[in-house]
Structures are given as structure tokens and as C-alpha cells.
Scaffold this active site. Structure first.
Site, PDB file in Angstrom:
ATOM      1  N   ASN A 118      57.823  33.256  54.728  1.00 34.61           N
ATOM      2  CA  ASN A 118      58.398  34.086  53.657  1.00 34.61           C
ATOM      3  C   ASN A 118      57.364  34.441  52.593  1.00 34.61           C
ATOM      4  OD1 ASN A 118      60.634  33.521  55.123  1.00 34.61           O
ATOM      5  ND2 ASN A 118      61.709  32.364  53.536  1.00 34.61           N
ATOM      6  N   HIS A 164      64.041  80.695  35.012  1.00 34.89           N
ATOM      7  CA  HIS A 164      65.097  81.123  35.959  1.00 34.89           C
ATOM      8  C   HIS A 164      64.495  81.996  37.061  1.00 34.89           C
ATOM      9  CE1 HIS A 164      68.047  80.043  32.732  1.00 34.89           C
ATOM     10  NE2 HIS A 164      67.083  80.513  31.967  1.00 34.89           N
ATOM     11  N   SER A 286      52.963  82.596  64.921  1.00 29.93           N
ATOM     12  CA  SER A 286      54.245  82.598  65.609  1.00 29.93           C
ATOM     13  C   SER A 286      53.981  82.825  67.087  1.00 29.93           C
ATOM     14  CB  SER A 286      55.119  83.719  65.055  1.00 29.93           C
ATOM     15  OG  SER A 286      56.051  84.155  66.021  1.00 29.93           O
ATOM     16  N   ASN A 294      52.252  81.688  58.809  1.00 27.23           N
ATOM     17  CA  ASN A 294      53.306  80.940  58.125  1.00 27.23           C
ATOM     18  C   ASN A 294      52.791  79.747  57.322  1.00 27.23           C
ATOM     19  OD1 ASN A 294      55.270  82.638  59.246  1.00 27.23           O
ATOM     20  ND2 ASN A 294      55.250  81.455  61.153  1.00 27.23           N
ATOM     21  N   GLN A 331      62.976  42.140  56.221  1.00 28.01           N
ATOM     22  CA  GLN A 331      62.087  42.643  57.271  1.00 28.01           C
ATOM     23  C   GLN A 331      62.230  44.164  57.421  1.00 28.01           C
ATOM     24  OE1 GLN A 331      61.506  40.257  60.921  1.00 28.01           O
ATOM     25  NE2 GLN A 331      62.399  41.970  62.002  1.00 28.01           N
TER      26      GLN A 331
HETATM   27  N1  ARG Z   1      58.902  38.955  60.129  1.00 32.59           N
HETATM   28  C1  ARG Z   1      59.581  38.285  59.103  1.00 32.59           C
HETATM   29  C2  ARG Z   1      59.871  39.243  57.928  1.00 32.59           C
HETATM   30  O1  ARG Z   1      59.309  40.267  57.891  1.00 32.59           O
HETATM   31  C3  ARG Z   1      58.739  37.164  58.636  1.00 32.59           C
HETATM   32  C4  ARG Z   1      59.488  36.156  57.844  1.00 32.59           C
HETATM   33  C5  ARG Z   1      60.404  35.390  58.688  1.00 32.59           C
HETATM   34  N2  ARG Z   1      61.064  34.387  57.922  1.00 32.59           N
HETATM   35  C6  ARG Z   1      62.211  33.855  58.289  1.00 32.59           C
HETATM   36  N3  ARG Z   1      62.727  32.978  57.486  1.00 32.59           N
HETATM   37  N4  ARG Z   1      62.803  34.169  59.402  1.00 32.59           N
HETATM   38  O2  ARG Z   1      60.685  38.948  57.091  1.00 32.59           O
END
Ligand code: ARG
Length: 457
Positions: A118, A164, A286, A294, A331
Site C-alpha cells: 500500500n 458573443h 479527405s 482539415n 488500483q
Molecule cells: N496493485 C495494488 C494497487 O494498485 C497494490 C496494492 C495491493 N494492496 C493490497 N492490500 N491488496 O492497489
């Protein structure tokens, strides 16, 4: 099918193949753009692990050096396009860990101590984003400069100013072009603000709640060239997604500028106007109409503004329902971020070439000046001789047919106050572009030096 013989073995356990493909999603492909960032982050992490007061040490200095040598090889393979992220890896983080473990055995298995994917992915994305933001900053600056050069070259070429879309007052090509340049100068300040918000290290937040080890987060941040560590570990961790949202908002703002500039150019290059002519090699033909030239580039920039805005909305909508802490939803913010950056940067580059090659047709611009365009100037002339403005306005309105055309250039250039067609301070505008350009160049150099020091390149 869980637990069946179909299950695939990954670094972090067995999983059904379809679930594996579903959860890994596009990471296997997208994460190729993060390999170098992941290696840099890991190099900083192992350097830190080798320096903290833990007995027995998690990693010795020699261990860290061996890991870093291997990371360097991974970076080389990534550059050669031969580093592979497999489906079983799921993402770049486990691909790098697997590769380190294959090469270094137990030492490779120690590398993930005190971090989580994470904070690792959050870190990789910040390293990726800051490089991209600096690139966008330079590209934005290049376009702003090209527009300013164009403005200066045609500073006193008269152009009808419109509201305008109707003819309004005498203006100049210089005013028109440098207005867009100044908008891009705003965008550059916005990019720097985004860069600064992004440039804090989330590493060491681990899963979002820290670790019971005396890790040195400030050291990791320093080694990686960050302005410091994002402080609160939960905040650091869940900055992911929110930063993506902020960056995409900024990018969609840049695209708003480019889309409107494109719209202007599409109108002013129509044969009915003919104010400007686009460079021939930026136009397409074209398949049936032999005469066609274009402005596809401009139309696509306009369309891509919608795509970047959609990416920004996708991330915002995805984020607003998320509770605190990591959620796998995050993700899904990766692809919109990467797409938004790539699309915006390509639009900035293509618009730069297009503006540089655009020609100005003075005759066509001159033809736009009917006598009516000077109506306000005439009213202000009466004001100068003592008449209250509203009376002058009504007088001119009642005698419109008596208006005579003035010299458009002279009329435009008579407006000499600050920022008006005759009072444009190009040097001031240039300085506003130059400062962020200098920032981008010096930051790029500084980050490259950090990377070289870390990987011993
Ligand atoms: N590929 C995952 C993402 O982009 C990596 C992190 C995964 N973490 C998890 N707790 N599953 O979030």
C-alpha cells in the site's frame, strides 16, 4: 473453485486463476511504467533498513549494497524492455521482490520488512507523477513561450475583438495570442502547486498504520529527493487517489485551455474568416474531397479534453465513497492518472508545433473591420470632449450609419493602458513563464542526482 487444482501460486498465496486475472487487472501492463520508481523506492528502503539501530540488523550495509546492485540490473532490464511482470506477480512490487529473491535468496525475502504494497504503490505513483508533472510543466512552458513569440511577432496586427462571437472592438493578434499564453502561465503555477503536494514520501506508512520498528521515514524521503515525509501514516497512505484526483483536475484545466484555443483556431482558420492558416503538415486530407485540409489535430485536442475530464471524474467518483485506509478500489485510479498525464502532455506538444507553424493573414484580419467596430471608440471620443458616457452611447447608437471606419491598427494601439493591445508587457509575461521553467529544470536535475546516488549509477 477456491482451493481447486486450478489455483495459481503467488508470492502471497494461492488464488483462483480467474480471480487472479480479475484482481491484478491491468496492473501487469501498467506497472511497467513504475519499474524504475519501484526500484528507487526499494533502494532507499533497504538503505534505511541497513542504517537503523536494530540488533541483529534486518539488513547489513553489505546486504543493502547487494540488493541495490540487483535493483540496478532490474532497471537496466526494464529499460531494455526485458523485465517481465507475470500474472502470478500481480504487480511490479511482487515482480521485483520475486526477482530479488531469485537472485539473492533469503536476502530478497527481507526487503519487504516494514513496508506494505500500500505505501509502496503510493510511493511509486508519487515518484512517477512528479517526473510526469515536471515534463508537463516544461511542455506547458514551451507552448506558452511559442504563443508569446507569436503574439510579439504580430503585436500590432489588428484583429476584431469579439464578444458573443460578434464583432466588438478593435483588438490585435498580439492580445489574442498572449491571452492564451498567460492562461498557460496560470496552469504552470497550478502544476507547481500539484508538484509540491505530490512531493512528500508516503513510505513507512506501511499498511497505513505504521510498524513497531524504529524506521527512519525522513531518511527515506531525503534519499528519494522528496520535500519530506507525509506525516500521519494514515494520511500518507490514503493520499493515494486524492492526489490523483487533484492532478487530474489540474490536467483537465490545462485541457480546457487547449480545447478553447483549438476552438478559436478552428473558427479563425475557416475559409470564411481566413485570419490564420495552419501549417500544412498539421492538417489532414479527405479520402474523397481532394481539396480538403482539415484541422483534425484541433478537433482531437477538443475531444481529448473531454477524455481527461472523464478521467478526473472517474477518479473523483471512485474516491468519494471510500472509507479511510486502503481499499482495492484505489488500483482503478492508476490508469486514469497515467492516461490523463500522457494525453495532456501529447496535446501540449502537438499544439506547440501547430502554433509555431501557424501563419497570419493580415488582409483577412483587416477585412473584418467594418465601421461598426469603431462605435465604442467613437462614443469615447465624445466623452473626451466632455459628453457624459451614457449620452455619447445613445448618440452613437442613434447615428450608427454615420460611423466611418478608422485605421484598425491605430485604433487598437491607442489602448495603451496595462494589458491592452497597445500596452502589452511581453517581458513581464515572459518572466512569469521563465520562473516555473527554471523550477522544472532544477528539480529535474536534483531528482536525477538523487536517483544516481541511490542506485550508484
Ligand atoms: N496493485 C495494488 C494497487 O494498485 C497494490 C496494492 C495491493 N494492496 C493490497 N492490500 N491488496 O492497489
Amino acid at each position: 473453485m477456491a482451493g481447486s487444482s486450478r489455483a495459481r501460486v503467488t508470492t502471497v498465496g494461492a488464488i483462483d486463476p480467474e480471480v487472479l486475472a480479475f484482481t491484478a487487472g491491468r496492473d501487469v501492463v501498467l506497472d511497467r511504467a513504475l519499474i524504475e520508481a519501484d526500484c528507487l523506492g526499494t533502494a532507499a528502503h533497504v538503505t534505511m533498513l541497513s542504517r537503523i539501530p536494530v540488533r541483529p540488523p534486518i539488513l547489513t550495509k553489505e546486504d543493502a549494497a547487494r540488493v541495490i546492485a540487483e535493483l540496478k540490473r532490474i532497471v537496466e532490464r526494464a529499460r531494455a524492455g526485458t523485465f517481465v511482470i507475470t500474472m502470478e506477480d500481480q504487480d511490479v512490487h511482487l515482480a521485483v521482490e520475486r526477482t530479488l529473491t531469485e537472485a539473492l535468496g533469503d536476502l530478497g525475502k527481507r526487503v519487504h520488512t516494514a513496508r506494505s504494497r500500500n505505501d509502496q504503490v503510493a510511493l511509486d505513483l508519487r515518484i512517477y507523477a512528479r517526473e510526469q508533472l515536471l515534463g508537463a510543466l516544461l511542455e506547458c512552458g514551451a507552448l506558452a513561450e511559442t504563443l508569446l513569440v507569436f503574439a510579439r511577432r504580430h503585436a500590432d496586427v489588428p484583429m476584431v475583438g469579439r464578444t458573443h462571437m460578434q464583432p466588438g472592438m478593435p483588438s490585435s493578434v498580439g492580445l489574442w495570442a498572449s491571452a492564451w499564453s498567460e492562461e498557460l502561465a496560470d496552469a504552470m503555477e497550478l502544476l507547481i502547486a500539484l508538484y509540491r503536494l505530490n512531493n512528500r514520501s508516503p513510505l513507512g506508512s506501511a499498511a497505513g498504520y505504521g510498524v513497531p520498528l524504529p524506521i527512519d521515514r525522513a531518511l527515506v524521503a531525503r534519499l528519494l529527493g522528496f520535500d519530506g515525509a507525509a506525516h500521519n501514516v494514515l494520511y500518507a497512505n490514503q493520499g493515494r487517489g486524492r492526489l490523483e484526483s487533484l492532478i487530474l483536475d489540474g490536467l483537465s484545466h490545462i485541457m480546457l485551455i487547449l480545447s478553447r484555443l483549438s476552438q478559436d483556431l478552428m473558427i479563425f482558420t475557416m475559409p470564411e474568416f481566413g485570419y490564420f492558416a495552419l501549417p500544412a503538415d498539421y492538417c489532414t486530407g479527405s479520402s474523397i474531397m481532394p481539396q480538403k485540409r482539415n484541422p483534425d489535430v484541433l478537433e482531437l485536442v477538443r475531444a481529448k479534453a473531454a477524455r481527461v475530464r472523464a478521467a478526473a471524474s472517474a477518479v473523483f467518483d471512485l474516491m468519494r465513497g471510500l472509507p479511510s485506509g486502503y481499499n482495492r478500489d484505489l488500483q482503478e485510479t492508476k490508469e486514469p492518472l497515467m492516461e490523463g498525464l500522457a494525453v495532456t502532455r501529447s496535446c501540449l506538444r502537438v499544439m506547440n508545433g501547430l502554433i509555431a507553424g501557424t501563419r497570419v493573414n493580415r488582409d483577412a484580419l483587416q477585412k473584418g473591420f467594418t465601421a461598426y467596430v469603431f462605435a465604442t471608440d467613437r462614443a469615447l471620443e465624445l466623452v473626451a470632449s466632455g459628453m457624459p458616457f451614457r449620452d455619447a452611447y445613445h448618440h452613437v447608437k442613434g447615428h450608427l450609419h454615420e460611423l466611418t471606419a478608422l485605421n484598425p491598427r491605430e485604433a487598437a494601439m491607442k489602448k495603451t493602458h496595462s494589458g491592452a493591445p497597445g500596452g502589452l508587457q511581453f517581458d513581464l509575461m515572459r518572466a512569469r513563464i521563465r520562473a516555473p521553467q527554471r523550477f522544472a529544470r532544477s528539480e529535474s536535475r536534483r531528482l536525477a542526482a538523487c536517483a544516481a546516488r541511490l542506485l550508484g549509477a
